[in-house]
Design an enzyme around this catalytic site. Structure first.
Site, PDB file in Angstrom:
ATOM      1  N   ARG A 189     -33.200   9.912  -3.845  1.00  0.00           N
ATOM      2  CA  ARG A 189     -31.964  10.295  -4.511  1.00  0.00           C
ATOM      3  C   ARG A 189     -31.099  11.070  -3.530  1.00  0.00           C
ATOM      4  O   ARG A 189     -31.604  11.826  -2.700  1.00  0.00           O
ATOM      5  CB  ARG A 189     -32.239  11.160  -5.761  1.00  0.00           C
ATOM      6  N   GLU A 218     -22.141   8.385  -5.901  1.00  0.00           N
ATOM      7  CA  GLU A 218     -22.243   6.969  -5.531  1.00  0.00           C
ATOM      8  C   GLU A 218     -21.184   6.178  -6.278  1.00  0.00           C
ATOM      9  O   GLU A 218     -21.188   6.202  -7.505  1.00  0.00           O
ATOM     10  CB  GLU A 218     -23.638   6.422  -5.850  1.00  0.00           C
ATOM     11  N   HIS A 237     -27.401   1.753  -2.872  1.00  0.00           N
ATOM     12  CA  HIS A 237     -28.498   2.017  -3.814  1.00  0.00           C
ATOM     13  C   HIS A 237     -29.118   0.698  -4.294  1.00  0.00           C
ATOM     14  O   HIS A 237     -29.108   0.381  -5.483  1.00  0.00           O
ATOM     15  CB  HIS A 237     -28.004   2.841  -5.004  1.00  0.00           C
TER      16      HIS A 237
END
Length: 270
Positions: A189, A218, A237
Protein backbone atom coordinates in the site's frame (compact mmCIF):
# COMPACT_ATOMS: atom_id res chain seq x y z
CA UNK A 1 -16.85 -3.98 -3.02
CA UNK A 2 -14.60 -3.39 -6.02
CA UNK A 3 -11.89 -0.69 -5.99
CA UNK A 4 -13.19 0.37 -2.55
CA UNK A 5 -16.63 1.17 -3.96
CA UNK A 6 -19.20 1.72 -2.61
CA UNK A 7 -17.86 3.50 0.47
CA UNK A 8 -19.11 1.64 3.54
CA UNK A 9 -20.00 4.33 6.08
CA UNK A 10 -22.61 4.71 8.80
CA UNK A 11 -25.05 6.41 6.44
CA UNK A 12 -24.96 3.44 4.06
CA UNK A 13 -25.25 0.90 6.87
CA UNK A 14 -28.27 2.71 8.33
CA UNK A 15 -29.94 2.64 4.92
CA UNK A 16 -29.41 -1.14 4.61
CA UNK A 17 -30.87 -2.67 7.78
CA UNK A 18 -30.89 -6.19 6.30
CA UNK A 19 -27.23 -6.15 5.21
CA UNK A 20 -25.48 -9.35 6.28
CA UNK A 21 -22.08 -9.32 4.61
CA UNK A 22 -19.61 -7.11 2.77
CA UNK A 23 -17.39 -8.98 0.30
CA UNK A 24 -14.30 -6.91 -0.50
CA UNK A 25 -11.98 -7.69 -3.40
CA UNK A 26 -8.26 -8.07 -2.77
CA UNK A 27 -6.30 -8.51 0.44
CA UNK A 28 -6.23 -5.08 2.09
CA UNK A 29 -9.05 -4.02 4.40
CA UNK A 30 -7.55 -0.68 5.47
CA UNK A 31 -10.41 1.12 3.66
CA UNK A 32 -12.98 -0.44 6.00
CA UNK A 33 -14.02 0.43 9.56
CA UNK A 34 -14.13 -3.03 11.18
CA UNK A 35 -15.60 -1.73 14.43
CA UNK A 36 -18.41 0.02 12.55
CA UNK A 37 -19.27 -3.15 10.61
CA UNK A 38 -19.23 -5.15 13.82
CA UNK A 39 -21.58 -2.69 15.53
CA UNK A 40 -24.11 -3.29 12.76
CA UNK A 41 -23.61 -7.06 12.86
CA UNK A 42 -22.25 -7.12 9.31
CA UNK A 43 -19.68 -9.77 8.43
CA UNK A 44 -16.69 -9.15 6.16
CA UNK A 45 -14.75 -11.26 3.70
CA UNK A 46 -11.86 -10.59 1.33
CA UNK A 47 -9.88 -12.56 -1.28
CA UNK A 48 -6.39 -12.90 0.23
CA UNK A 49 -4.99 -16.04 -1.36
CA UNK A 50 -6.06 -15.76 -4.97
CA UNK A 51 -4.06 -12.54 -5.52
CA UNK A 52 -0.72 -13.72 -4.14
CA UNK A 53 0.77 -15.38 -7.22
CA UNK A 54 0.14 -12.48 -9.59
CA UNK A 55 1.31 -9.91 -7.05
CA UNK A 56 4.54 -11.83 -6.48
CA UNK A 57 5.05 -11.97 -10.25
CA UNK A 58 4.59 -8.21 -10.46
CA UNK A 59 7.05 -7.66 -7.62
CA UNK A 60 9.71 -9.53 -9.56
CA UNK A 61 8.74 -7.72 -12.77
CA UNK A 62 9.19 -4.33 -11.07
CA UNK A 63 12.57 -5.41 -9.69
CA UNK A 64 13.79 -6.52 -13.11
CA UNK A 65 12.34 -3.53 -14.94
CA UNK A 66 13.90 -1.06 -12.53
CA UNK A 67 17.30 -2.77 -12.30
CA UNK A 68 17.68 -3.04 -16.08
CA UNK A 69 16.07 0.37 -16.76
CA UNK A 70 13.53 -1.13 -19.13
CA UNK A 71 11.20 1.88 -19.28
CA UNK A 72 14.04 4.29 -20.07
CA UNK A 73 15.46 1.82 -22.57
CA UNK A 74 12.13 1.42 -24.34
CA UNK A 75 11.77 5.18 -24.61
CA UNK A 76 15.21 5.46 -26.22
CA UNK A 77 14.55 2.53 -28.56
CA UNK A 78 11.30 4.01 -29.93
CA UNK A 79 12.19 7.70 -29.84
CA UNK A 80 12.18 9.39 -33.27
CA UNK A 81 15.28 11.31 -32.17
CA UNK A 82 17.41 8.20 -31.51
CA UNK A 83 20.27 7.79 -33.96
CA UNK A 84 22.37 5.27 -32.00
CA UNK A 85 22.17 3.29 -28.76
CA UNK A 86 24.50 4.51 -25.99
CA UNK A 87 27.35 2.12 -25.26
CA UNK A 88 27.37 3.06 -21.57
CA UNK A 89 23.75 2.02 -20.94
CA UNK A 90 24.23 0.10 -17.70
CA UNK A 91 21.79 -1.43 -15.27
CA UNK A 92 22.13 -3.30 -11.98
CA UNK A 93 22.54 -7.04 -11.54
CA UNK A 94 19.64 -8.95 -10.00
CA UNK A 95 21.16 -12.43 -10.05
CA UNK A 96 23.29 -12.89 -6.95
CA UNK A 97 22.09 -9.64 -5.33
CA UNK A 98 20.57 -9.39 -1.85
CA UNK A 99 16.79 -9.06 -1.62
CA UNK A 100 15.20 -7.90 1.61
CA UNK A 101 11.52 -8.78 1.93
CA UNK A 102 9.55 -6.79 4.50
CA UNK A 103 6.43 -8.85 5.21
CA UNK A 104 6.89 -12.57 4.59
CA UNK A 105 3.23 -13.51 4.27
CA UNK A 106 1.82 -15.40 1.32
CA UNK A 107 2.93 -12.79 -1.23
CA UNK A 108 6.34 -12.23 0.33
CA UNK A 109 7.05 -15.94 0.45
CA UNK A 110 6.11 -16.37 -3.21
CA UNK A 111 8.49 -13.54 -4.09
CA UNK A 112 11.21 -15.42 -2.19
CA UNK A 113 10.48 -18.56 -4.20
CA UNK A 114 10.96 -16.61 -7.42
CA UNK A 115 14.05 -14.81 -6.16
CA UNK A 116 15.68 -18.13 -5.29
CA UNK A 117 15.69 -18.98 -9.01
CA UNK A 118 17.74 -15.81 -9.56
CA UNK A 119 20.26 -17.05 -6.99
CA UNK A 120 19.53 -14.06 -4.77
CA UNK A 121 20.50 -13.87 -1.14
CA UNK A 122 17.16 -13.50 0.66
CA UNK A 123 16.63 -11.67 3.93
CA UNK A 124 13.22 -11.11 5.50
CA UNK A 125 11.61 -9.21 8.34
CA UNK A 126 8.22 -10.27 9.68
CA UNK A 127 6.15 -9.99 12.82
CA UNK A 128 6.57 -13.73 13.28
CA UNK A 129 9.49 -15.83 12.13
CA UNK A 130 8.73 -18.51 9.54
CA UNK A 131 9.27 -22.19 10.28
CA UNK A 132 12.82 -23.40 9.79
CA UNK A 133 11.80 -25.70 6.93
CA UNK A 134 10.07 -22.78 5.16
CA UNK A 135 13.18 -20.64 5.49
CA UNK A 136 15.35 -23.47 4.25
CA UNK A 137 13.13 -24.10 1.20
CA UNK A 138 13.85 -20.63 -0.20
CA UNK A 139 17.20 -20.00 1.49
CA UNK A 140 15.85 -17.07 3.52
CA UNK A 141 17.48 -15.54 6.58
CA UNK A 142 15.33 -13.90 9.26
CA UNK A 143 16.16 -10.36 10.40
CA UNK A 144 14.54 -9.62 13.75
CA UNK A 145 15.37 -5.93 13.28
CA UNK A 146 14.22 -4.23 10.08
CA UNK A 147 17.31 -2.00 10.31
CA UNK A 148 19.60 -4.99 9.66
CA UNK A 149 17.63 -5.90 6.53
CA UNK A 150 17.66 -2.34 5.19
CA UNK A 151 21.40 -1.95 5.66
CA UNK A 152 22.29 -5.17 3.81
CA UNK A 153 19.78 -5.30 0.93
CA UNK A 154 20.32 -4.31 -2.70
CA UNK A 155 16.56 -4.49 -3.24
CA UNK A 156 13.95 -3.92 -0.51
CA UNK A 157 10.48 -5.24 -1.33
CA UNK A 158 7.47 -4.25 0.79
CA UNK A 159 4.57 -6.72 1.02
CA UNK A 160 2.96 -5.86 4.36
CA UNK A 161 -0.64 -5.16 5.26
CA UNK A 162 -1.41 -1.51 5.97
CA UNK A 163 -2.11 -1.12 9.69
CA UNK A 164 -1.43 1.63 12.23
CA UNK A 165 1.88 -0.15 12.90
CA UNK A 166 2.96 -0.20 9.23
CA UNK A 167 1.70 3.30 8.33
CA UNK A 168 4.79 5.11 6.96
CA UNK A 169 6.92 2.16 8.06
CA UNK A 170 9.57 3.35 5.61
CA UNK A 171 10.42 6.96 6.31
CA UNK A 172 13.43 9.26 6.20
CA UNK A 173 15.37 7.30 8.84
CA UNK A 174 14.76 3.95 7.15
CA UNK A 175 15.67 5.26 3.70
CA UNK A 176 18.97 6.60 5.06
CA UNK A 177 19.77 3.13 6.38
CA UNK A 178 19.50 1.67 2.88
CA UNK A 179 22.47 1.44 0.53
CA UNK A 180 22.86 4.38 -1.89
CA UNK A 181 22.79 1.72 -4.64
CA UNK A 182 19.55 0.14 -3.36
CA UNK A 183 16.09 0.04 -4.92
CA UNK A 184 12.79 0.19 -3.01
CA UNK A 185 9.91 -1.89 -4.41
CA UNK A 186 6.38 -1.51 -3.03
CA UNK A 187 3.54 -3.92 -3.88
CA UNK A 188 1.58 -3.41 -0.64
CA UNK A 189 0.00 0.00 0.00
CA UNK A 190 1.21 3.50 -0.75
CA UNK A 191 0.88 4.66 2.84
CA UNK A 192 3.45 2.10 4.01
CA UNK A 193 6.02 4.58 2.68
CA UNK A 194 6.45 8.24 3.64
CA UNK A 195 6.14 9.51 0.08
CA UNK A 196 7.66 12.93 0.73
CA UNK A 197 10.70 11.28 2.30
CA UNK A 198 10.94 8.93 -0.67
CA UNK A 199 10.91 11.82 -3.16
CA UNK A 200 13.71 13.53 -1.24
CA UNK A 201 15.73 10.31 -1.03
CA UNK A 202 15.44 9.75 -4.79
CA UNK A 203 16.28 13.35 -5.65
CA UNK A 204 19.37 13.41 -3.42
CA UNK A 205 20.70 9.91 -4.23
CA UNK A 206 20.08 8.55 -0.75
CA UNK A 207 18.80 5.47 -2.62
CA UNK A 208 19.20 4.65 -6.29
CA UNK A 209 15.65 3.93 -7.47
CA UNK A 210 12.07 2.99 -6.62
CA UNK A 211 9.55 0.73 -8.35
CA UNK A 212 5.99 1.26 -7.10
CA UNK A 213 2.71 -0.45 -7.86
CA UNK A 214 1.03 1.66 -5.17
CA UNK A 215 1.06 5.33 -4.21
CA UNK A 216 -1.11 7.77 -2.28
CA UNK A 217 -3.34 8.98 -3.65
CA UNK A 218 -4.02 6.78 -6.67
CA UNK A 219 -3.49 8.11 -9.23
CA UNK A 220 -1.00 10.75 -8.17
CA UNK A 221 -1.69 14.39 -9.10
CA UNK A 222 -0.22 14.99 -12.56
CA UNK A 223 2.27 17.49 -11.18
CA UNK A 224 3.58 15.18 -8.43
CA UNK A 225 7.40 15.08 -8.28
CA UNK A 226 7.48 11.27 -8.36
CA UNK A 227 6.15 11.43 -11.92
CA UNK A 228 9.11 13.52 -13.04
CA UNK A 229 11.94 11.31 -11.77
CA UNK A 230 13.76 9.00 -14.18
CA UNK A 231 14.77 6.62 -11.39
CA UNK A 232 11.14 5.73 -10.60
CA UNK A 233 8.80 3.21 -12.21
CA UNK A 234 5.11 3.46 -11.28
CA UNK A 235 2.38 1.01 -12.30
CA UNK A 236 -1.36 1.60 -11.67
CA UNK A 237 -1.94 -0.83 -8.75
CA UNK A 238 -2.08 -3.89 -11.00
CA UNK A 239 -0.71 -6.56 -8.65
CA UNK A 240 -3.72 -8.84 -9.16
CA UNK A 241 -4.65 -7.61 -12.61
CA UNK A 242 -4.76 -10.71 -14.77
CA UNK A 243 -7.91 -12.08 -16.38
CA UNK A 244 -7.80 -15.39 -14.52
CA UNK A 245 -7.17 -13.86 -11.10
CA UNK A 246 -9.78 -11.14 -11.40
CA UNK A 247 -12.35 -13.80 -12.33
CA UNK A 248 -11.30 -15.94 -9.37
CA UNK A 249 -11.58 -12.92 -7.08
CA UNK A 250 -15.15 -12.35 -8.20
CA UNK A 251 -15.97 -16.04 -7.74
CA UNK A 252 -14.49 -15.95 -4.22
CA UNK A 253 -16.61 -12.92 -3.38
CA UNK A 254 -19.78 -14.60 -4.66
CA UNK A 255 -19.05 -17.74 -2.61
CA UNK A 256 -18.66 -15.62 0.51
CA UNK A 257 -21.90 -13.74 -0.19
CA UNK A 258 -23.85 -16.95 -0.76
CA UNK A 259 -22.47 -18.44 2.45
CA UNK A 260 -23.26 -15.28 4.39
CA UNK A 261 -26.85 -15.23 3.16
CA UNK A 262 -27.48 -18.89 3.96
CA UNK A 263 -25.83 -18.96 7.36
CA UNK A 264 -22.93 -21.19 6.32
CA UNK A 265 -19.28 -20.61 7.31
CA UNK A 266 -17.93 -17.76 5.21
CA UNK A 267 -14.78 -18.47 3.18
CA UNK A 268 -12.03 -15.93 3.91
CA UNK A 269 -14.03 -14.21 6.65
CA UNK A 270 -12.02 -11.41 8.24
Amino acid sequence: MWYHKPVINEELLQSLPNLKIVASSGVGIDHLDLNLLSCYGVKLSNTPFVVSTDTADLGMALMLASSRRLVEGHQIAVSPDTEYFPADWLGTEVSGATLGIVGMGTIGYKVAERAKAFEMKILYHNRNRRKEEEESAVGATYCKRIDDLLQQSDFVLLSVTLTPQTHKLIGKRELKLMKPTATLINVSRGLVVDQDALVEALQTNVIKAAALDVTYPEPLPRDHPLLKLKNVIITPHIGSATKKTRRLMMENMMESIQAGLTGLPIPNEV
